[in-house]
Write an enzyme that holds these catalytic residues in place. Structure first.
Site, PDB file in Angstrom:
ATOM      1  N   LYS A 171      -4.559  -2.867 -11.287  1.00 22.20           N
ATOM      2  CA  LYS A 171      -5.290  -3.371 -10.118  1.00 22.20           C
ATOM      3  C   LYS A 171      -5.763  -2.173  -9.312  1.00 22.20           C
ATOM      4  O   LYS A 171      -5.204  -1.077  -9.438  1.00 22.20           O
ATOM      5  CB  LYS A 171      -4.361  -4.244  -9.258  1.00 22.20           C
ATOM      6  CG  LYS A 171      -5.075  -5.113  -8.243  1.00 22.20           C
ATOM      7  CD  LYS A 171      -5.599  -6.403  -8.825  1.00 22.20           C
ATOM      8  CE  LYS A 171      -6.449  -7.164  -7.830  1.00 22.20           C
ATOM      9  NZ  LYS A 171      -6.881  -8.482  -8.335  1.00 22.20           N
ATOM     10  N   ASP A 203     -12.750  -8.494  -7.049  1.00 21.73           N
ATOM     11  CA  ASP A 203     -11.682  -9.203  -6.317  1.00 21.73           C
ATOM     12  C   ASP A 203     -12.235  -9.384  -4.906  1.00 21.73           C
ATOM     13  O   ASP A 203     -13.465  -9.337  -4.713  1.00 21.73           O
ATOM     14  CB  ASP A 203     -10.373  -8.387  -6.337  1.00 21.73           C
ATOM     15  CG  ASP A 203      -9.165  -9.193  -5.841  1.00 21.73           C
ATOM     16  OD1 ASP A 203      -8.688 -10.058  -6.572  1.00 21.73           O
ATOM     17  OD2 ASP A 203      -8.714  -8.965  -4.698  1.00 21.73           O
TER      18      ASP A 203
HETATM   19  P1  NDP Z   1     -13.903 -13.237  -1.902  1.00 16.42           P
HETATM   20  O1  NDP Z   1     -14.016 -11.951  -1.178  1.00 16.42           O
HETATM   21  O2  NDP Z   1     -15.073 -13.742  -2.665  1.00 16.42           O
HETATM   22  O3  NDP Z   1     -13.455 -14.404  -0.906  1.00 16.42           O
HETATM   23  C1  NDP Z   1     -12.298 -14.337  -0.147  1.00 16.42           C
HETATM   24  C2  NDP Z   1     -12.329 -15.470   0.874  1.00 16.42           C
HETATM   25  O4  NDP Z   1     -11.087 -15.521   1.554  1.00 16.42           O
HETATM   26  C3  NDP Z   1     -13.397 -15.292   1.934  1.00 16.42           C
HETATM   27  O5  NDP Z   1     -13.897 -16.552   2.324  1.00 16.42           O
HETATM   28  C4  NDP Z   1     -12.647 -14.620   3.073  1.00 16.42           C
HETATM   29  O6  NDP Z   1     -13.212 -14.873   4.362  1.00 16.42           O
HETATM   30  C5  NDP Z   1     -11.298 -15.275   2.952  1.00 16.42           C
HETATM   31  N1  NDP Z   1     -10.236 -14.369   3.417  1.00 16.42           N
HETATM   32  C6  NDP Z   1     -10.013 -13.088   3.010  1.00 16.42           C
HETATM   33  N2  NDP Z   1      -8.975 -12.554   3.665  1.00 16.42           N
HETATM   34  C7  NDP Z   1      -8.541 -13.524   4.505  1.00 16.42           C
HETATM   35  C8  NDP Z   1      -7.493 -13.594   5.449  1.00 16.42           C
HETATM   36  N3  NDP Z   1      -6.665 -12.548   5.682  1.00 16.42           N
HETATM   37  N4  NDP Z   1      -7.337 -14.767   6.127  1.00 16.42           N
HETATM   38  C9  NDP Z   1      -8.166 -15.834   5.909  1.00 16.42           C
HETATM   39  N5  NDP Z   1      -9.159 -15.806   5.021  1.00 16.42           N
HETATM   40  C10 NDP Z   1      -9.352 -14.685   4.334  1.00 16.42           C
HETATM   41  O7  NDP Z   1     -12.621 -13.069  -2.871  1.00 16.42           O
HETATM   42  P2  NDP Z   1     -12.232 -13.932  -4.152  1.00 16.42           P
HETATM   43  O8  NDP Z   1     -12.651 -15.336  -3.951  1.00 16.42           O
HETATM   44  O9  NDP Z   1     -12.668 -13.196  -5.339  1.00 16.42           O
HETATM   45  O10 NDP Z   1     -10.628 -13.822  -4.118  1.00 16.42           O
HETATM   46  C11 NDP Z   1      -9.819 -14.759  -3.408  1.00 16.42           C
HETATM   47  C12 NDP Z   1      -8.393 -14.684  -3.926  1.00 16.42           C
HETATM   48  O11 NDP Z   1      -8.379 -14.994  -5.340  1.00 16.42           O
HETATM   49  C13 NDP Z   1      -7.690 -13.328  -3.809  1.00 16.42           C
HETATM   50  O12 NDP Z   1      -6.306 -13.537  -3.628  1.00 16.42           O
HETATM   51  C14 NDP Z   1      -7.928 -12.711  -5.195  1.00 16.42           C
HETATM   52  O13 NDP Z   1      -6.981 -11.713  -5.487  1.00 16.42           O
HETATM   53  C15 NDP Z   1      -7.739 -13.941  -6.063  1.00 16.42           C
HETATM   54  N6  NDP Z   1      -8.311 -13.861  -7.394  1.00 16.42           N
HETATM   55  C16 NDP Z   1      -9.648 -13.612  -7.582  1.00 16.42           C
HETATM   56  C17 NDP Z   1     -10.168 -13.570  -8.850  1.00 16.42           C
HETATM   57  C18 NDP Z   1     -11.636 -13.434  -9.096  1.00 16.42           C
HETATM   58  O14 NDP Z   1     -12.048 -13.627 -10.254  1.00 16.42           O
HETATM   59  N7  NDP Z   1     -12.458 -13.126  -8.109  1.00 16.42           N
HETATM   60  C19 NDP Z   1      -9.295 -13.707 -10.034  1.00 16.42           C
HETATM   61  C20 NDP Z   1      -7.928 -14.065  -9.729  1.00 16.42           C
HETATM   62  C21 NDP Z   1      -7.474 -14.102  -8.457  1.00 16.42           C
HETATM   63  P3  NDP Z   1     -14.622 -14.212   4.815  1.00 16.42           P
HETATM   64  O15 NDP Z   1     -15.678 -15.008   4.096  1.00 16.42           O
HETATM   65  O16 NDP Z   1     -14.637 -14.386   6.282  1.00 16.42           O
HETATM   66  O17 NDP Z   1     -14.577 -12.780   4.368  1.00 16.42           O
END
Ligand code: NDP
Length: 382
Positions: A63, A103
């Site tokens: 990671k 991510d």
């Molecule tokens: P994105 O950056 O696309 O989206 C993250 C979302 O979560 C955004 O809407 C963001 O808000 C919100 N967010 C981030 N931090 C916080 C916080 N501290 N409190 C509240 N909301 C928060 O990321 P992903 O969708 O890619 O990833 C989301 C999760 O899924 C993570 O845990 C990641 O590790 C996991 N994951 C992702 C994979 C992938 O293929 N992308 C694969 C496996 C796991 P805002 O829009 O305001 O920034």
């Protein structure tokens, strides 16, 4: 180091933890968020080892990321940061060595800038060095959808065991990024109604069901907060910094970030009659939260199993890159569904074998661990 649009110099710290390569090259995403530290990257990398093992694909675990905050930065600034980050990182990467993906804060746009810099420095078009690429330059269909879709496929498998389905259920999905949006899309395709989603500024409740085109417009195109969604959907309400888990639901999918669902949130879900929780995010539920869900009889799919569809489809992207091939959407989605069903089967069978039927946490941990440990022993204790 990178320069902002005013010519000022900024320094950020970047990380790549190459954790285990017994099953294949190190594989795992890159996160850009101010909270990123060595500790975050290590826990995510550790989880990634066992998740990747569960997919059955030839990938090890790693990671990475940086404490760079893309919020409020121009496209040029983000591009300059991506190029600077890759200028250091490129020497550690390669299709047989270490293959990052996206991510939080890293999507196709950022992967493009990093892949471009890798190509510029190495003078090689090595598509298999990064996954999550754009379709025109080596990417694979279904990769953007894969984590969210996969989490819903896993949820479906868990519910099937109890003779239940997603159809007609009220759902809540936290987050409004890549994973959340695609989970919402699949839940809606299967007849579920998603009444709430969130971002870092609050959550939106839409009793008519989240309107996907509006959500995509606000979050993917305009990159605004969910307040803009509520302005366009008169029946919806925006709750600034409210707690999304107070919205009653039968299915809950935490898809934002780690530790976003704690013990009191879990107790509220149980009290509201929640049937199932599947983690789209990495470790969003705290350990005491998981325990409360378990005691409350709520089906619980841990992230290392439920969100493995993203990395599994990244491995399919690597396969297509190696063969200079590209598969259709339907073929790739069918393969993803098959992989998620097999992960569910491994977790369920392992939980059963160890005397804890239905405990997907135990099943996922043991099934993933055993595969990696056996490979390490077979390779001479490496
Ligand atoms: P994105 O950056 O696309 O989206 C993250 C979302 O979560 C955004 O809407 C963001 O808000 C919100 N967010 C981030 N931090 C916080 C916080 N501290 N409190 C509240 N909301 C928060 O990321 P992903 O969708 O890619 O990833 C989301 C999760 O899924 C993570 O845990 C990641 O590790 C996991 N994951 C992702 C994979 C992938 O293929 N992308 C694969 C496996 C796991 P805002 O829009 O305001 O920034």
């Amino acid at each position: 180091p990178w320069q902002d649009d005013h010519g000022d110099v900024h320094i950020n710290r970047g990380y790549r933890v190459e954790f285990n390569s017994a099953l294949g090259p190190y594989k795992g995403g890159l996160r850009f968020h101010p909270s990123v530290s060595l500790g975050t990257v290590k826990f995510l990398g550790f989880e990634q080892i066992f998740k990747n093992a569960l997919t059955g694909m030839p990938i090890g675990g790693g990671k990475g990321g940086a404490d760079f905050d893309p919020k409020g930065r121009s496209e040029d600034e983000i591009m300059r940061f991506c190029q600077s980050f890759m200028t250091e990182l490129y020497r550690h990467l390669g299709e047989y060595t270490d293959v990052p993906a996206g991510d939080i804060g890293v999507g196709t746009r950022e992967i493009g800038w990093m892949f471009g810099q890798y190509k510029r420095i190495t003078n090689r078009y090595e598509s298999g060095t990064l996954t999550g690429k754009g379709l025109a330059w080596g990417g694979a269909l279904v990769r953007p959808e894969a984590t969210g879709y996969g989490a819903v496929f896993f949820l479906q498998e868990m519910m099937k065991v109890q003779g239940r389905s997603v159809d007609g259920r009220t759902c809540v999905v936290s987050g409004a990024g890549n994973v959340a949006i695609n989970a919402i899309a699949k839940l809606e395709q299967l007849g579920g109604t998603v009444v709430a989603c969130s971002d870092s500024q609050g959550y939106v409740y839409d009793p008519d069901g989240i309107h996907l085109p509006t959500l995509r417009e606000v979050k993917e195109v305009e990159r605004k907060t969910l307040e803009a969604y509520a302005e366009r959907r008169p029946n919806s309400q925006h709750h600034v910094r409210g707690n999304i888990w107070e919205v009653p639901c039968e299915i809950a999918l935490p898809c934002a970030t780690q530790n976003e669902l704690n013990a009191s949130d879990a107790a509220r879900l149980v009290a509201n009659g929640c049937l199932a929780v599947a983690e789209g995010a990495n470790m969003p539920t705290t350990p005491d939260g998981i325990e409360i869900l378990r005691q409350g009889g709520v089906l619980f799919g841990p992230g290392k199993a439920a969100n493995a569809g993203g990395v599994a489809t990244s491995a399919l992207e690597m396969q297509q890159n190696a063969a200079r091939d590209s598969w259709s959407f339907s073929k790739t989605e069918a393969k993803l569904a098959e992989i998620m069903s097999s992960i569910h089967e491994q977790c369920a069978a392992t939980a059963e074998a160890y005397g804890r039927p239905g405990d997907y946490v135990l099943g996922a941990n043991i099934a993933g661990f055993v595969k990696v440990a056996e490979a390490m022993c077979a390779l001479g204790l490496i």
